[in-house]
Design a protein around this motif. Sequence first.
Motif, PDB file in Angstrom:
ATOM      1  N   MET A 164       0.846  -1.182   0.000  1.00 55.22           N
ATOM      2  CA  MET A 164       0.000   0.000   0.000  1.00 55.22           C
ATOM      3  C   MET A 164       0.891   1.245   0.000  1.00 55.22           C
ATOM      4  SD  MET A 164      -3.457   0.351   0.945  1.00 55.22           S
ATOM      5  CE  MET A 164      -4.392   1.797   0.746  1.00 55.22           C
ATOM      6  N   ALA A 165       0.493   2.220  -0.716  1.00 51.47           N
ATOM      7  CA  ALA A 165       1.274   3.454  -0.823  1.00 51.47           C
ATOM      8  C   ALA A 165       1.104   4.303   0.436  1.00 51.47           C
ATOM      9  CB  ALA A 165       0.824   4.247  -2.029  1.00 51.47           C
ATOM     10  N   ASN A 166       2.204   4.892   0.874  1.00 53.01           N
ATOM     11  CA  ASN A 166       2.189   5.782   2.030  1.00 53.01           C
ATOM     12  C   ASN A 166       1.938   7.200   1.512  1.00 53.01           C
ATOM     13  OD1 ASN A 166       2.549   7.115   4.400  1.00 53.01           O
ATOM     14  ND2 ASN A 166       4.610   6.336   4.792  1.00 53.01           N
ATOM     15  N   LEU A 167       0.681   7.597   1.418  1.00 54.65           N
ATOM     16  CA  LEU A 167       0.312   8.862   0.786  1.00 54.65           C
ATOM     17  C   LEU A 167       0.881  10.092   1.484  1.00 54.65           C
ATOM     18  CD1 LEU A 167      -3.335   8.129  -0.378  1.00 54.65           C
ATOM     19  CD2 LEU A 167      -1.234   8.140  -1.712  1.00 54.65           C
TER      20      LEU A 167
ATOM     21  N   LYS B 200       3.721  10.401   3.036  1.00 50.26           N
ATOM     22  CA  LYS B 200       5.139  10.475   2.698  1.00 50.26           C
ATOM     23  C   LYS B 200       5.326  10.901   1.244  1.00 50.26           C
ATOM     24  CE  LYS B 200       9.378   7.827   2.925  1.00 50.26           C
ATOM     25  NZ  LYS B 200       9.975   6.541   3.275  1.00 50.26           N
ATOM     26  N   ILE B 201       4.510  10.378   0.350  1.00 46.72           N
ATOM     27  CA  ILE B 201       4.579  10.759  -1.058  1.00 46.72           C
ATOM     28  C   ILE B 201       4.251  12.238  -1.214  1.00 46.72           C
ATOM     29  CG2 ILE B 201       3.499  10.435  -3.313  1.00 46.72           C
ATOM     30  CD1 ILE B 201       3.148   7.480  -2.537  1.00 46.72           C
TER      31      ILE B 201
END
Length: 71
Positions: free
Chosen positions: A1-4, A6-7
């Motif tokens: 899952m993407a760490n939104l 942090k992005i």
Amino acid sequence: MANLPKIASRLDAFMDLMGPVIGVMLLTVGLETYRNGGSIGWPIAGAVLLVINLWVAWRRLTRRRKPKPSP
């Protein structure tokens, strides 16, 4: 899952650093235009934009580096 978060934080830092790059590009184009007989306003506008972008990037990046208070 993407760490939104942090992005988003990395993207925000990248955008902060793109401002001075655009300022340098405008200053370069302004100087070239002035050398070819254009107005002195172009290099002045490029220099002002570069200084403002450097100031904003410096402020935001130093604020980002401050340690967060621990509870």
